[in-house]
Design a protein around this motif. Sequence first.
Motif, PDB file in Angstrom:
ATOM      1  N   ALA A 123       0.823  -1.199   0.000  1.00  0.00           N
ATOM      2  CA  ALA A 123       0.000   0.000   0.000  1.00  0.00           C
ATOM      3  C   ALA A 123       0.855   1.245   0.000  1.00  0.00           C
ATOM      4  O   ALA A 123       1.965   1.256   0.516  1.00  0.00           O
ATOM      5  N   VAL A 170      -0.908   1.440   6.691  1.00  0.00           N
ATOM      6  CA  VAL A 170      -1.711   0.331   7.195  1.00  0.00           C
ATOM      7  C   VAL A 170      -0.902  -0.321   8.287  1.00  0.00           C
ATOM      8  O   VAL A 170       0.312  -0.433   8.170  1.00  0.00           O
ATOM      9  N   ALA A 171      -1.581  -0.738   9.351  1.00  0.00           N
ATOM     10  CA  ALA A 171      -0.860  -1.508  10.360  1.00  0.00           C
ATOM     11  C   ALA A 171      -0.703  -2.918   9.814  1.00  0.00           C
ATOM     12  O   ALA A 171      -1.638  -3.689   9.787  1.00  0.00           O
ATOM     13  N   TYR A 172       0.483  -3.220   9.323  1.00  0.00           N
ATOM     14  CA  TYR A 172       0.685  -4.546   8.750  1.00  0.00           C
ATOM     15  C   TYR A 172       0.764  -5.589   9.844  1.00  0.00           C
ATOM     16  O   TYR A 172       1.314  -5.340  10.917  1.00  0.00           O
ATOM     17  N   LEU A 173       0.212  -6.719   9.548  1.00  0.00           N
ATOM     18  CA  LEU A 173       0.254  -7.824  10.484  1.00  0.00           C
ATOM     19  C   LEU A 173       1.540  -8.597  10.235  1.00  0.00           C
ATOM     20  O   LEU A 173       1.819  -9.001   9.118  1.00  0.00           O
ATOM     21  N   ASP A 180      -3.827  -4.417   3.428  1.00  0.00           N
ATOM     22  CA  ASP A 180      -3.041  -5.586   3.808  1.00  0.00           C
ATOM     23  C   ASP A 180      -3.927  -6.830   3.774  1.00  0.00           C
ATOM     24  O   ASP A 180      -4.118  -7.518   4.769  1.00  0.00           O
ATOM     25  N   TRP A 193      -5.449 -10.516   1.669  1.00  0.00           N
ATOM     26  CA  TRP A 193      -4.802 -11.813   1.441  1.00  0.00           C
ATOM     27  C   TRP A 193      -5.215 -12.518   0.171  1.00  0.00           C
ATOM     28  O   TRP A 193      -4.728 -13.602  -0.118  1.00  0.00           O
ATOM     29  N   ARG A 214      -4.733 -18.139   1.679  1.00  0.00           N
ATOM     30  CA  ARG A 214      -4.315 -16.737   1.764  1.00  0.00           C
ATOM     31  C   ARG A 214      -3.023 -16.548   0.974  1.00  0.00           C
ATOM     32  O   ARG A 214      -1.958 -16.333   1.556  1.00  0.00           O
ATOM     33  N   TRP A 259      -0.703 -13.723   1.888  1.00  0.00           N
ATOM     34  CA  TRP A 259       0.029 -13.861   3.152  1.00  0.00           C
ATOM     35  C   TRP A 259       1.313 -14.632   2.888  1.00  0.00           C
ATOM     36  O   TRP A 259       2.401 -14.257   3.346  1.00  0.00           O
TER      37      TRP A 259
END
Lengths: 283, 561
Positions: free
Chosen positions: A82, A86-89, B518, B520, B545, B548
């Motif tokens: 992005a 964004v708060a990326y995981l 973010d 998937w 996903r 991911w």
Amino acid sequence: MDDERNRGHEQTVIEMPAPTAWPMLMAVGLTLSFAGLVTSVAVTIVGIVFTIVGIVGWFGEVLPVEHTESIAVTPALEVPRAKVAVAYLEVGEMGHRAVLPLEIYPYRAGIKGGIAGGVVMAALAVVHGMILHGSPWYTINILAATGMADLANANAATLSSFIPSAFIVALVIHGVASILIGLLYGVLLPMAPRYPAFFAAIVAPLLWTGLLWASLSVINPVLDARIEWRWFILCQIAFGAVAGYVVDRTEKVRTLQHLPFAVRSGIESPGIMRERIEREPEK
Amino acid sequence: MAGSIEHRIALSAESDHASLPILGRAHEWVVTVDHKRLGLMYIGGGLVFFLIAGLQAATMRLQLAIPNAGIIAPQVFNRLLTVHGTAMVFLVGMPILTGFLNYLVPLMIGARDLAFPRLNAFGFWLWLFGSLLLYFSYIGGDGLYGAGSAPDVGWFAYAPLTERAFSRGNSTDYWILSILLTSVGSTATAINLLTSIFCMRCEGMTLRKMPVLVWLAAVVSFLMCVVLPPLSAAQAMLLLDRFLGAHFFDTQAGGSAILWQHFFWIFGHPEVYVLVLPAFAFANEIIPVFSRKVIFGYSVMVAASCALAFISLGVWAHHMFSVGMAPAGNAFFAASTMLVSIPTGIKIFNWIGTMWGGKIRFRIPMMFSVGFLAQFLIAGLTGIMLAVAPFDWQLTDTYFVVAHFHYVLIGAIVFMIFAAIYYWFPKATGKMLGERLGKWHFWLFLIGFHMTFDTLHFAGLRGMPRRIYTYQPGRGLDTINLIASIGVIFQAAGILMFLINVIRSLRSGKPAGDDPWDAWTLEWSTSSPPPEYNFAELPVVRSRRPLWDLKHPEDPDWKYE
Ligand code: HEM
Ligand SMILES: [Cu+2]
């Protein structure tokens, strides 16, 4: 497409279906030929001509070979990300693959709870009938009246007597409802992890009693007039408390989320179980 | 590993089309066979009809705001009612939802297009011209083509009311022909989706690795193929009755009045699922991404959806309790309707399970999704109430029913359509929709929706019949109706915010990047907007996903699935 893929990075053009107006012309034609029914035959005739022209043109584009268009490819090797924040995981963060809830009650617990609650509630209801109306059958007949229209209008004497058919109807209604609501408890209780007892004994019974109280005057006004709501609430809370207690005492089981369908449905399939256990990301 | 997704070639969004003059660009849209453009055209077209049919609804609510109002004539009300209902189902709900599926399915299964791109274009144009025919009936007018004007027989067009004897002129014919055409277009789309899903998935995407949205697209397409033909058949029969005197539904000549109802509702009830399953599908994509968790109970979710589709085929006569069927019939249809609550309950449970323990981000798509969850639950409860035959005998054809089905149609479907627009807009346009205006949109629309339709349940309980153009004062209906009508102003204000937001974003929105949430699924692995060919190299997936895995090669999902 396979050879296309194998060419990998050198590939510079891709063949896509060529744009075409024939399907649109055919749609116009069909619409006009229908619209002629409500306007004039001339419209239908024009429509049919359009349709035929459209079909011929369309077929010309796919037979004998499909018309295609070559489109140039611009390669880029980055994983797109992005341009906005964004708060990326990240890996490992708060169980990034977590499937929660981890544990639930077995369905059996709900059924047991429903039966236990139902028994207590029935006992209370009979006591209520004896105290206020001098007959253990009174409440039973009232319950049966929800399914037996003629009972709803019966006088107090009839309601205080033993009616075999009413007894059976009441038993069925009460049994089915108790078991179903018990099942619901089994499913819902893990959803109220902080105060399950409060939820089971107070919140849920008050919710559905309120719903019934608000709507029964419309659904069944005669019955509505006969219900003593204080006793009713008491019975519901007793049910909720007992059912909730029984459910909550049952040991939870792990959800079967990670297991393959064959295992969950109880099919013996050698190999699957071991493989899965090895892979289980347990800590 | 050449060709796997890790080595995929992504593309720049640039195209040289932008330099073409306006007409040239319009031409490109007209002749396109690209599933993405056609999808956007469905959505855009549907939104235009949403505004028109919404204005018609607002006009009805204006008339009903106070008792004994004389703003519109009774027959005008009937026409508004009919065209509003018909348009909302066939020109708004279906096209917007199938438009999304059109846009998303090839991207999500890693394909370049649908199986039959030209058929897709044909379906769209047939839908558009069929839709225009419905509104053309207004122009057809009392003068131009003889007696006529817009249809006034309700979206269900009950025969024998729709026979020549009771419905003179051509208005009912407009209704029949228009819906016949749009149905053919929808069937074409359904066949296209089914073929694509089963034949064009990219390497590695087994049925068990498809996104839930794609699963539901398959279920919906199947349902459309099954239920649209009965509707078309009934309409063809009605046409025969009206033009050739065939007497299928003409009671005076031995026809059956109930036959039409069976035909209509065997289509009409599953149609609700044709509309609501895509809404579920959006929730299945949005809720996990904004909860930062994998979806809870993937296979159960899919199984429940299939079950819903099948059960929905066996409940149609719950719309006909008041016809006076045999007690056994009533009991069967009441029981089968209640069965619906089981898979529905499972789905709600799984959505909550998905949010549980997640790190929830309340962005606009998620806000609409949570609204959807709560409202759909209530809609389900009132639906179960209506499944009790004696309850239905009292409340059928009252505003309780109107409130119930608008809870489904707006509270669930329209809410999820908005969620989907906010979620996928960045993918389709490369621009973000504004967050602030989005919040205004959400809250105004939410408040307005509840003002209008919560209250109308009570209007129904107090006996206000539906399909009336006015009512008498002093019957306990005045305040309720006034509040309901004021709610429409809030809803309209919400929609206005939405329109401003869309226009502003298209002009000067924040650039979105390729993967702004973010997420998937595969559609986020190409540029925004995607190039005509979607993927330069067709992707290879190994888990549910794929993105991911791509972003976190050190701990990919496929190790665990
Ligand atoms: C602001 C939003 C809306 C308002 C205020 C509204 C209002 C109304 C009103 C006043 C009626 C007539 C009820 C009667 O007299 O029986 C009606 C009927 C109907 N509405 Fe809506 N509506 C809205 C949105 C929608 C949406 C989004 C859909 C579908 C996606 C929809 C589908 C229908 C249908 C199918 C009918 C039944 C028509 C008939 O009985 O022939 N409405 N609506
Ligand atoms: Cu239905």
